[in-house]
Design a protein around this motif. Structure first.
Motif, PDB file in Angstrom:
ATOM      1  N   HIS A  23      97.377  57.819 -74.211  1.00  0.00           N
ATOM      2  CA  HIS A  23      96.212  57.073 -74.358  1.00  0.00           C
ATOM      3  C   HIS A  23      95.467  56.886 -72.894  1.00  0.00           C
ATOM      4  O   HIS A  23      96.194  57.320 -72.055  1.00  0.00           O
ATOM      5  N   LEU A  24      94.492  56.584 -72.817  1.00  0.00           N
ATOM      6  CA  LEU A  24      93.618  56.458 -71.723  1.00  0.00           C
ATOM      7  C   LEU A  24      93.166  54.989 -71.548  1.00  0.00           C
ATOM      8  O   LEU A  24      92.715  54.305 -72.364  1.00  0.00           O
ATOM      9  N   GLY A  25      93.458  54.437 -70.491  1.00  0.00           N
ATOM     10  CA  GLY A  25      92.706  53.056 -70.148  1.00  0.00           C
ATOM     11  C   GLY A  25      91.522  53.175 -69.475  1.00  0.00           C
ATOM     12  O   GLY A  25      91.347  53.838 -68.469  1.00  0.00           O
ATOM     13  N   VAL A  26      90.503  52.680 -70.030  1.00  0.00           N
ATOM     14  CA  VAL A  26      89.024  52.731 -69.273  1.00  0.00           C
ATOM     15  C   VAL A  26      88.437  51.398 -68.896  1.00  0.00           C
ATOM     16  O   VAL A  26      88.358  50.503 -69.450  1.00  0.00           O
ATOM     17  N   GLY A  27      87.937  51.592 -67.888  1.00  0.00           N
ATOM     18  CA  GLY A  27      87.201  50.581 -67.300  1.00  0.00           C
ATOM     19  C   GLY A  27      87.002  50.731 -65.629  1.00  0.00           C
ATOM     20  O   GLY A  27      87.468  51.935 -65.040  1.00  0.00           O
ATOM     21  N   PRO A  28      86.838  49.655 -64.726  1.00  0.00           N
ATOM     22  CA  PRO A  28      86.506  48.336 -65.403  1.00  0.00           C
ATOM     23  C   PRO A  28      85.379  48.228 -66.256  1.00  0.00           C
ATOM     24  O   PRO A  28      84.486  48.615 -65.917  1.00  0.00           O
ATOM     25  N   VAL A  29      85.663  47.503 -67.508  1.00  0.00           N
ATOM     26  CA  VAL A  29      84.379  47.459 -68.467  1.00  0.00           C
ATOM     27  C   VAL A  29      83.401  46.410 -68.022  1.00  0.00           C
ATOM     28  O   VAL A  29      82.327  46.369 -67.802  1.00  0.00           O
ATOM     29  N   TYR A  30      84.039  45.106 -67.452  1.00  0.00           N
ATOM     30  CA  TYR A  30      83.399  44.334 -66.991  1.00  0.00           C
ATOM     31  C   TYR A  30      83.631  43.908 -65.515  1.00  0.00           C
ATOM     32  O   TYR A  30      84.792  44.251 -65.133  1.00  0.00           O
ATOM     33  N   THR A  31      83.220  43.016 -64.537  1.00  0.00           N
ATOM     34  CA  THR A  31      83.688  42.484 -63.339  1.00  0.00           C
ATOM     35  C   THR A  31      85.124  41.881 -63.498  1.00  0.00           C
ATOM     36  O   THR A  31      85.062  40.837 -64.442  1.00  0.00           O
ATOM     37  N   THR A  32      85.816  42.181 -62.757  1.00  0.00           N
ATOM     38  CA  THR A  32      87.271  41.587 -62.719  1.00  0.00           C
ATOM     39  C   THR A  32      87.662  41.169 -61.412  1.00  0.00           C
ATOM     40  O   THR A  32      87.374  41.549 -60.568  1.00  0.00           O
ATOM     41  N   THR A  33      88.545  40.234 -61.308  1.00  0.00           N
ATOM     42  CA  THR A  33      88.830  39.585 -59.953  1.00  0.00           C
ATOM     43  C   THR A  33      90.483  39.948 -59.833  1.00  0.00           C
ATOM     44  O   THR A  33      90.943  39.368 -58.901  1.00  0.00           O
ATOM     45  N   THR A  34      91.110  40.408 -60.974  1.00  0.00           N
ATOM     46  CA  THR A  34      92.551  40.589 -60.748  1.00  0.00           C
ATOM     47  C   THR A  34      92.999  41.677 -60.058  1.00  0.00           C
ATOM     48  O   THR A  34      94.098  42.065 -59.856  1.00  0.00           O
ATOM     49  N   LYS A  35      92.025  42.702 -59.788  1.00  0.00           N
ATOM     50  CA  LYS A  35      92.225  44.052 -59.057  1.00  0.00           C
ATOM     51  C   LYS A  35      91.411  44.109 -57.822  1.00  0.00           C
ATOM     52  O   LYS A  35      90.145  44.219 -57.888  1.00  0.00           O
ATOM     53  N   ALA A  36      91.914  43.790 -56.699  1.00  0.00           N
ATOM     54  CA  ALA A  36      91.268  43.782 -55.604  1.00  0.00           C
ATOM     55  C   ALA A  36      90.043  45.108 -55.024  1.00  0.00           C
ATOM     56  O   ALA A  36      89.127  44.939 -54.672  1.00  0.00           O
TER      57      ALA A  36
END
Length: 223
Positions: free
Chosen positions: A133-146
């Motif tokens: 599978h593929l993980g696609v993103g970030p889809v929206y703004t995220t704060t969990t990955k600097a």
């Protein structure tokens, strides 16, 4: 295992100790599984190999009872030590980690392998035969990955969906309210960090995501 397990990407929990603000990591994982989490990834980049292995081994019994592999983020050596060759754990890598084809050679044919992509070009360049599978993103703004890149939105998910037949899981800033539009854009499920790991009630939070994904899938099947 004689073959790689069939994956259900519906609610893919990604967690590390710093994400678990209200409960311990093992408790979050157990409660998320009770709520319907279908995959769990351990993302701990700064631990020593020994400490990472200890933490991962604390989660393995929970996941074995649930019948799903533990997904190891990036750390291929540790994945092999934990049982990737036998399919007991899987691996997820990013664009800047070891090449996916090389990782597949290291972990053997039984382990689940996912790859992060952001653009259609990333998906087209990916060795589909090596991946599950593929993980696609970030889809929206995220704060969990600097070091997260700019968000691609559901339209970015749709653009990747248009160029690959591999299953997709959207990641990055996904809430229960946003999950249906990620699935509508072509993802099989959503990867979630803080909305579950940081929740007061991880079981209820996971169940809400599971309902949202299931509802979006049902709606898609009727159109």
């Amino acid at each position: 295992m004689s073959a790689r397990p069939t994956l259900d990407l519906s609610v893919y929990l990604v967690l590390g100790r710093k994400d678990c603000r209200r409960h311990g990591l093992e408790e979050v994982a157990a409660r998320a599984l009770a709520g319907g989490a279908t995959l769990v990834q351990l993302r701990e980049k700064d631990l020593s190999a020994e400490d990472y292995l200890d933490l991962a081994r604390s989660l393995l019994p929970l996941l074995e009872r649930a019948g799903i592999p533990l997904i190891v983020n990036d750390r291929v050596e540790e994945a092999v030590a934990l049982g990737a060759i036998d399919g007991r754990v899987g691996v997820h890598v990013g664009q800047d980690d070891q090449p996916a084809a090389e990782v597949r050679r290291r972990i053997g044919p039984r382990a689940v392998l996912g790859l992060s992509v952001r653009r259609p070009e990333d998906a087209l360049a990916a060795p589909a035969e090596a991946l599950d599978h593929l993980g696609v993103g970030p889809v929206y703004t995220t704060t969990t990955k600097a070091d997260a890149a700019a968000p691609i939105g559901p339209e970015g998910v749709a653009a990747v969906r248009a160029v690959t037949a591999l299953p997709l899981v959207g990641i990055g800033g996904i809430t229960v309210e946003r999950a249906p539009e990620v699935v509508a854009a072509g993802a099989q499920g959503v990867a979630v960090v803080s909305a579950i790991a940081g929740s007061e009630d991880p079981e209820a939070a996971t169940a809400a995501f599971a309902r949202a994904v299931r509802g979006a899938r049902n709606q898609a099947s009727q159109t």
